[in-house]
Design a protein around this motif. Structure first.
Motif, short mmCIF file in Angstrom:
data_model
loop_
_atom_site.label_atom_id
_atom_site.label_comp_id
_atom_site.label_asym_id
_atom_site.label_seq_id
_atom_site.Cartn_x
_atom_site.Cartn_y
_atom_site.Cartn_z
N UNK A 121 0.84 -1.20 0.00
CA UNK A 121 0.00 0.00 0.00
C UNK A 121 0.88 1.26 0.00
N UNK A 122 1.89 1.27 0.85
CA UNK A 122 2.78 2.43 0.95
C UNK A 122 3.49 2.70 -0.38
N UNK A 123 4.04 1.65 -0.98
CA UNK A 123 4.79 1.82 -2.23
C UNK A 123 3.88 2.28 -3.37
N UNK A 124 2.68 1.70 -3.47
CA UNK A 124 1.81 2.06 -4.59
C UNK A 124 1.36 3.51 -4.48
N UNK A 153 2.01 11.36 -0.89
CA UNK A 153 2.76 11.11 0.34
C UNK A 153 2.12 9.90 1.02
N UNK A 154 2.94 9.00 1.56
CA UNK A 154 2.39 7.81 2.24
C UNK A 154 3.28 7.43 3.40
N UNK A 189 -1.44 -4.70 13.67
CA UNK A 189 -2.19 -3.82 12.76
C UNK A 189 -1.28 -2.73 12.23
N UNK A 190 -1.46 -2.42 10.94
CA UNK A 190 -0.65 -1.38 10.30
C UNK A 190 -1.58 -0.36 9.65
N UNK A 191 -1.46 0.89 10.07
CA UNK A 191 -2.27 1.96 9.52
C UNK A 191 -1.40 2.88 8.67
N UNK A 192 -2.02 3.40 7.62
CA UNK A 192 -1.31 4.28 6.69
C UNK A 192 -1.99 5.64 6.66
N UNK A 193 -1.19 6.71 6.64
CA UNK A 193 -1.71 8.07 6.48
C UNK A 193 -1.18 8.62 5.17
N UNK A 247 -5.48 -3.22 5.65
CA UNK A 247 -4.65 -2.04 5.89
C UNK A 247 -5.58 -0.82 5.86
N UNK A 248 -5.63 -0.11 6.97
CA UNK A 248 -6.50 1.06 7.07
C UNK A 248 -5.75 2.29 6.56
N UNK A 249 -6.32 2.95 5.57
CA UNK A 249 -5.68 4.12 4.97
C UNK A 249 -6.53 5.35 5.27
N UNK A 250 -5.94 6.30 5.99
CA UNK A 250 -6.66 7.52 6.37
C UNK A 250 -6.02 8.72 5.69
#
Length: 453
Positions: free
Chosen positions: A35-38, A45-46, A64-68, A102-105
């Motif tokens: 998710x971060x790389x894509x 920005x990720x 758990x891994x969350x992404x902003x 993966x929760x993306x906010x």
């Protein structure tokens, strides 16, 4: 966050380069990295954010891994076929890889007051908030400084805007902004402070703990279903005993479990021992990877009030089983107004309690009937926890422990007045009436859930 609380926090970026921190990509889930790389490759920005960054810095292994990101939920959805958008209060993107989510906010903003954009505040509480902003605004919108850390996939650095890295090093929890304002926005943050401090073995900063007494009653405004989820995180995640002690020390226990707080206030040392042993056993089971159930734990926490009410009604002439049933109904009804315990768990709790007086009836027929009850195992484990109540209860636990190990015929003969089945002080009442007729052999041990004990 209100304007006043916001002005007390000025973000000041500190970048910790890769060679100065311990976070390694091999400890980050492959799904989170994808998710971060894509996002990064698409020009956004990720960052890995929050608890995962905090736990990785502490050498832990987050589940758990969350992404902003600065991508909006709709932009995230366009990038991932396996994405669904959820939530009205806080709009989020969930990117699903098999069992992992993966929760993306999107970065939350602070720049708009109530009524502008998609933000709605009632009595200081945020009930809806979809105002997008910058990473700096996102950082000061988070609850604790240790949760406002960002791992940058573009150069593997950690970005710290509010002093979270120092708090990780000092093992302390500071709130971002004015504590009273932040708790009014979301009273459950008080429970999160306790839970994080117990889990991480951190202390709560004095300014962050100070408003608990005054603002604890606001927990009554939180949704009971949400408080049920919080209580599972407090008690069933492997640090339940520590969480319980911290709830007591901070004065928050009475707002979550009023019956428990009342019973302990009466100075019942045996009850305290029961609760502490129950929680310690649960923690041990979690660490061993064994199953635990909320039903057993809530039965432990609420036992003192149920037992005392039942005994009060029995002394007033109410028939025993009716007194126990009435006591259980009353205590569960009160508790569910605070913490919405689902019916499937309250039914099990009520059965565990109702079986306790039946352990005292050691006539042959009743012993075998009780052993085949689907909740026998959980109720027996509960009886063992009660050993501190009195020498008689302790002996009763030993009696039943021994009885379960005997072959059926040996136990049947013992209960017919021949040899006692173990260390029991009172003669079984059935011994005066030996039975000659052979009974059908029941299952020796109930296959009920074996719960923490």
């Amino acid at each position: 966050m209100s304007h006043d609380a916001r002005t007390t926090v000025t973000p000041a970026l500190r970048i910790i380069p890769r060679e100065q921190h311990v976070i390694s990509r091999k400890n980050i889930s492959k799904a989170a990295l994808r998710v971060l790389y894509r996002l990064n490759e698409a020009g956004y920005q990720a960052y890995l954010v929050g608890g995962a960054v905090r736990d990785l810095l502490l050498g832990g292994h987050p589940k758990d891994f969350d992404v902003a990101t600065n991508a909006t939920p709709e932009e995230v959805k366009k990038l991932f076929r396996n994405c669904r958008l959820i939530g009205r209060r806080f709009r989020l993107a969930h990117v699903v890889y098999g069992p992992e989510i993966i929760e993306v906010a999107t970065f939350r903003g602070t720049g708009e007051e109530e009524g502008e954009g998609d933000r709605h505040i009632v009595d200081g509480r945020i009930v809806r908030d979809n105002v997008w902003g910058t990473i700096e605004e996102d950082a000061i919108r988070r609850d604790f400084r240790v949760n406002a850390l960002y791992y940058d996939i573009s150069d593997f650095s950690v970005r710290d805007y509010v002093g979270g890295v120092k708090d990780v090093e000092d093992r302390v929890l500071h709130l971002i902004g004015d504590p009273a304002t932040r708790y009014r926005e979301d009273p459950v943050r008080m429970l999160r402070a306790v839970r994080l401090a117990a889990k991480l073995n951190f202390r709560i900063d004095a300014a962050a703990a100070k408003p608990f007494g005054e603002l604890g009653p606001l927990l009554a405004d939180a949704a009971p279903a949400r408080l049920f989820d919080e209580s599972l995180k407090l008690f069933l995640a492997g640090h339940g005993l520590k969480s319980f002690h911290m709830l007591e020390q901070t004065g928050l226990l009475k707002f979550m479990f009023p019956a428990t707080a009342r019973a302990l206030k009466r100075g019942d040392q045996a009850l305290r021992e029961l609760i502490e042993r129950g929680l310690a056993n649960t923690d041990a089971r979690v660490l061993e990877g064994k199953s635990v159930t909320p039903a057993f734990l809530f039965a432990v926490l609420l036992w003192g009030e149920v037992r005392d009410l039942a005994h009060t009604w029995i002394t007033k002439g109410v028939e025993s089983s009716a007194a126990w049933e009435r006591a259980a109904t009353r205590v569960v009804a009160e508790q569910c107004q605070r913490v919405a315990i689902p019916r499937r768990f309250t039914l099990t709790m009520e059965e565990i309690w109702a079986l306790q007086p039946r352990f005292e009836q050691v006539q042959r027929k009743r012993v075998f009937r009780l052993m085949t009850h689907p909740r026998f195992r959980a109720a027996f484990d509960f009886l063992l926890l009660r050993a501190a109540e009195s020498p008689a209860i302790s002996e009763l636990g030993q009696w039943w422990d021994h009885a379960q190990q005997l072959p059926h015929e040996t136990l049947a003969a013992a209960l017919s007045g021949h040899t006692p089945p173990g260390p029991v002080s009172a003669e079984p009442a059935a011994s005066t009436k030996p039975r000659r007729r052979r009974r059908r052999k029941p299952a020796g041990k109930a296959g009920g859930q074996s719960d923490p004990a």
